[in-house]
Motif scaffolding. Structure first.
Motif, PDB file in Angstrom:
ATOM      1  N   THR A 154       0.842  -1.208   0.000  1.00 22.56           N
ATOM      2  CA  THR A 154       0.000   0.000   0.000  1.00 22.56           C
ATOM      3  C   THR A 154       0.875   1.255   0.000  1.00 22.56           C
ATOM      4  O   THR A 154       0.539   2.254  -0.634  1.00 22.56           O
ATOM      5  N   THR A 262      -3.022   0.993   5.943  1.00 18.46           N
ATOM      6  CA  THR A 262      -3.419  -0.253   6.599  1.00 18.46           C
ATOM      7  C   THR A 262      -2.418  -0.477   7.719  1.00 18.46           C
ATOM      8  O   THR A 262      -1.591   0.391   7.978  1.00 18.46           O
ATOM      9  N   LEU A 303      -8.403  -1.558   5.115  1.00 18.17           N
ATOM     10  CA  LEU A 303      -7.736  -0.567   4.272  1.00 18.17           C
ATOM     11  C   LEU A 303      -8.395   0.804   4.437  1.00 18.17           C
ATOM     12  O   LEU A 303      -9.615   0.916   4.500  1.00 18.17           O
ATOM     13  N   VAL A 307      -6.438   4.427   0.079  1.00 18.20           N
ATOM     14  CA  VAL A 307      -5.897   3.311  -0.703  1.00 18.20           C
ATOM     15  C   VAL A 307      -6.622   3.245  -2.053  1.00 18.20           C
ATOM     16  O   VAL A 307      -7.848   3.156  -2.105  1.00 18.20           O
ATOM     17  N   ASP A 309      -7.723   1.822  -5.934  1.00 19.24           N
ATOM     18  CA  ASP A 309      -8.249   0.527  -6.369  1.00 19.24           C
ATOM     19  C   ASP A 309      -7.127  -0.410  -6.785  1.00 19.24           C
ATOM     20  O   ASP A 309      -7.144  -1.595  -6.460  1.00 19.24           O
ATOM     21  N   SER A 311      -4.105  -0.382  -5.735  1.00 17.59           N
ATOM     22  CA  SER A 311      -3.420  -0.785  -4.520  1.00 17.59           C
ATOM     23  C   SER A 311      -4.203  -1.887  -3.804  1.00 17.59           C
ATOM     24  O   SER A 311      -3.653  -2.908  -3.387  1.00 17.59           O
ATOM     25  N   ARG A 312      -5.513  -1.672  -3.715  1.00 20.61           N
ATOM     26  CA  ARG A 312      -6.376  -2.650  -3.051  1.00 20.61           C
ATOM     27  C   ARG A 312      -6.290  -4.009  -3.736  1.00 20.61           C
ATOM     28  O   ARG A 312      -6.154  -5.048  -3.085  1.00 20.61           O
ATOM     29  N   GLU A 316      -4.896  -7.370  -1.986  1.00 21.32           N
ATOM     30  CA  GLU A 316      -5.735  -8.561  -1.779  1.00 21.32           C
ATOM     31  C   GLU A 316      -5.111  -9.790  -2.429  1.00 21.32           C
ATOM     32  O   GLU A 316      -5.152 -10.884  -1.865  1.00 21.32           O
TER      33      GLU A 316
END
Lengths: 371, 307
Positions: A154, A262, A303, A307, A309, A311-312, A316
């Motif tokens: 992140t 996070t 998160l 953050v 998208d 990065s998310r 994940e």
């Protein structure tokens, strides 16, 4: 330099002796079905938004169990103070299971007290139990470096200066692994990112942590994380300097809701209740226990709003890989930050590799020194 | 990379550190100057500082106003100072021993009452941006000056003027230099010392409020890493001169910023040594300013350590 001019344990001993003198008749009758006493010892305050709070949350879960009495002591220095605390928990509170939670308690303090009390179990966080050490001592820890690796992902997405920062306490293997993991996670996003580390030299030194955070911000770091006992000061100072932050030990998102990406958190509640249940059932806890994300030893903070998208998605997918097991953050080809080769292509240190627990280097891309 | 200042970061960080870190040293040492000039030593200011940090944070959190927090810290500090002053007014009481007791009491009470306030977030004291003229973020950050720092600086000069030119200053100095002379003048030394100690305690309390309400800006049990004790030593270092206290506090703040900053520009070997810089500096200055021929200049005559 923390100053502890008075002895809490002296006071405890005094009052405990008084209490037991007045309660002698009860002790004789209560021996048959007395609950098991479990002692927790913390190096700092147990609501520090950090290391001690994470353990205290575990202790709170144990407290809720049937047949268990919990005794706790805070602010116990990593000196003979902790030996006295352990002795008084054993002698005056009849503790059968002790969790001296700070790294520096292990050697020599736990190792000195344990042989004197073979019927008491000592469970130490972060220590490295090896053959030949007392068998009533166990060490446990979690692969929280993986959490810092996810933090790094992140951070890699959030940084615009390509410079991220790490406020570290002492250059011990766990801290070095966290620093290296944080950078390597960020380098999964962009291999040009560097990580500046500043060591404060102590686990808890509020002013120095604030100064270190300011120095990182001055040096151009725009995402900052840390490995100190109480990350509150680092989080607040960094957010005040308009840097993003990644948490550590516990959830610090309330301290910087907009800037928090996070965080790598301990999840001791499940671990401790499991260990206590094993003792209640008459079983034995392993001398060397480790676990990661998949085992519920660590968890990630939700998160934050900053953050992206992309990065998310990467967060994940890497998290899923780690949960599947066998993941290696430290893998070749890899040099240390002086240019010496550590691992060649194809070599990898999986999260449970014991070699990680004696890490004494900073990898290429980390700006800093271990001494 | 833009805004890369290279080695200019070092003097800038020392300046910033001097402004950020010096305030607690300044307030505690000013309080101690006032107390010691009246002929008494209060070693309890470390405990007063910690109690001030706690009470300031708690009141700021409960009322939402950091200035009420500062006021509460000052009142708490004055209470500890008053206690110390009253006990020391009794015959044959040693002020050093009482001071140590007050220090431990202050820390113990602060830890006890402060437990519920470790978690909440209290509002911070405001600061003034003297760096508005610059586009460089490092300069802006270094010149974010807290109002308490300015008040402390003004107090240092005000106190210097008070000792030099006012009747109150003269009374405190007479009481501190000779109890007999003060009595002959019709003054009441015990009362004046007690008041001076209470005022000194209030200063130390405000210093604590700065720690918890501005920098580092949170309350926990490790908030003071001995600043209160160091500040008491600073008074001797500054030869009981309030303006010299201001300089010494700045010096200490700046030297404390050296360790982290050197690491941030890549000079990372031996950081433990750099962290010791303020103390090495103290030793150096004390040796440089020592004199084989004179006793401690500026030391009040009634002080139990110089008598």
């Amino acid at each position: 330099m923390p100053i502890t001019p008075f002895s809490r344990r002296g006071f405890l001993k005094g009052t405990a002796a008084l209490a037991s003198a007045t309660a002698l008749p009860q002790i004789a009758t209560a021996a048959a079905h007395s609950p098991m006493t479990v002692g927790f010892i913390y190096v700092g305050p147990k609501d520090d938004f950090g290391y001690n709070q994470a353990h205290a949350e575990g202790a709170a879960a144990v407290k809720a169990m049937d047949g268990v009495v919990v005794v706790e002591e805070e602010n116990v220095a990593e000196t003979t103070d902790v030996q006295n605390s352990m002795e008084s928990m054993i002698n005056f509170d009849s503790a059968k299971l002790l969790f001296p939670t700070s790294f520096g308690y292990f050697n020599p303090h736990v190792l000195e007290v344990a042989p004197r009390h073979p019927d008491v179990r000592f469970q130490h966080a972060a220590g490295l139990w090896t053959d030949g050490m007392p068998t009533n001592v166990g060490s446990y820890f979690g692969y929280i470096g993986m959490g810092q690796y996810l933090n790094g992902i992140t951070a890699g997405h959030a940084t615009t200066t390509k410079k991220i920062g790490f406020v570290a306490a002492k250059p011990i293997p766990q801290v070095l692994l966290n620093i290296n993991s944080f950078l390597l996670g960020a380098r999964q996003v962009d291999p040009e990112i560097t990580c500046q580390v500043i060591f404060t030299g102590e686990w808890s030194l509020a002013v120095k942590e604030a100064e270190a955070t300011n120095a990182l911000a001055d040096a151009g770091c725009d995402v900052i994380t840390c490995h100190v006992d109480g990350p509150k000061v680092v989080m607040e100072t960094a957010a005040g300097r308009d840097c993003f932050v990644c948490g550590y030990h516990a959830d610090q998102s309330p301290l910087a809701p907009e800037k928090y990406l996070t965080g790598a958190e301990w999840n001791w509640a499940g671990v401790y209740t499991g260990m206590v249940q094993t003792m209640l059932d008459g079983g034995t806890i392993g001398n060397f226990v480790r676990g990661g994300l998949a085992d519920g030893f660590i968890k990630m903070s939700p998160l934050g709003p900053a953050v992206s998208d992309a990065s998310r998605a990467q967060f994940e997918s890497v998290k899923a890989e780690i949960m599947a097991g066998g993941f290696a953050a430290i893998k070749g080809p890899l040099n240390d930050n002086s240019g010496a080769a550590l691992l060649s292509a194809g070599e990898a240190l999986v999260e449970n590799d014991i070699a990680l627990e004696s890490m004494d280097y900073l990898v290429e891309g980390v700006i800093g020194s271990t001494s | 990379m833009e805004n890369d200042l290279g080695l200019w970061v070092i003097p800038l960080a020392i300046l910033g550190g001097a402004i950020r870190v010096s305030t607690p040293f300044l307030f505690v040492s000013l309080g101690e100057v006032l107390t010691e000039r009246s002929g008494r030593i209060n070693l309890g200011l470390e405990g007063t500082l910690v109690f001030g940090a706690m009470s300031g944070y708690a009141i700021a959190y409960l009322t939402g106003s950091p200035w009420l927090g500062v006021l509460a810290a000052a009142l708490g500090g004055a209470f500890f100072g008053l206690t110390h002053g009253l006990i020391c007014s009794l015959p044959r009481v040693n002020d050093i021993a009482v001071g140590i007791a007050i220090m431990i009491l202050g820390m113990g009470l602060a830890f006890y009452f402060g437990k519920p306030y470790v978690q909440p977030v209290a509002p911070d004291l405001p600061s003034i941006n003297f760096g508005w003229w610059s586009d460089v973020p490092q300069v802006k950050a270094a010149l974010r000056v807290n109002v308490l720092f300015l008040i402390g600086a003004a107090l240092a000069f005000g106190m210097w003027w008070m000792f030099r030119a006012t009747k109150v200053g003269l009374i405190v100095r007479v009481v501190g230099d000779s109890t007999d002379a003060a009595r002959a003048m019709g003054l009441r030394p015990a009362l004046i010392r007690t008041l001076a100690t209470a005022a000194g305690g209030a200063f130390a309390g405000v210093g604590g409020a700065y720690l918890s309400l501005f920098y580092p800006g949170s309350w926990n049990e490790g908030i003071s890493s001995g600043q209160g004790l160091m500040a008491v030593a600073l008074v001797i270092f500054a030869r009981w001169n309030p303006i010299a206290c201001f300089g010494a506090a700045l010096l200490f703040g700046g030297a404390g910023a050296l360790g982290p900053t050197l690491q941030s520009v890549g000079i990372s070997e031996g950081y433990y040594l750099f962290f010791a810089a303020p103390y090495v500096l103290t030793l150096g200055v004390l040796i440089a300013t020592s004199s084989p021929s004179r006793a401690m200049t500026g030391a009040p005559g009634e002080l139990s350590i110089t008598k």
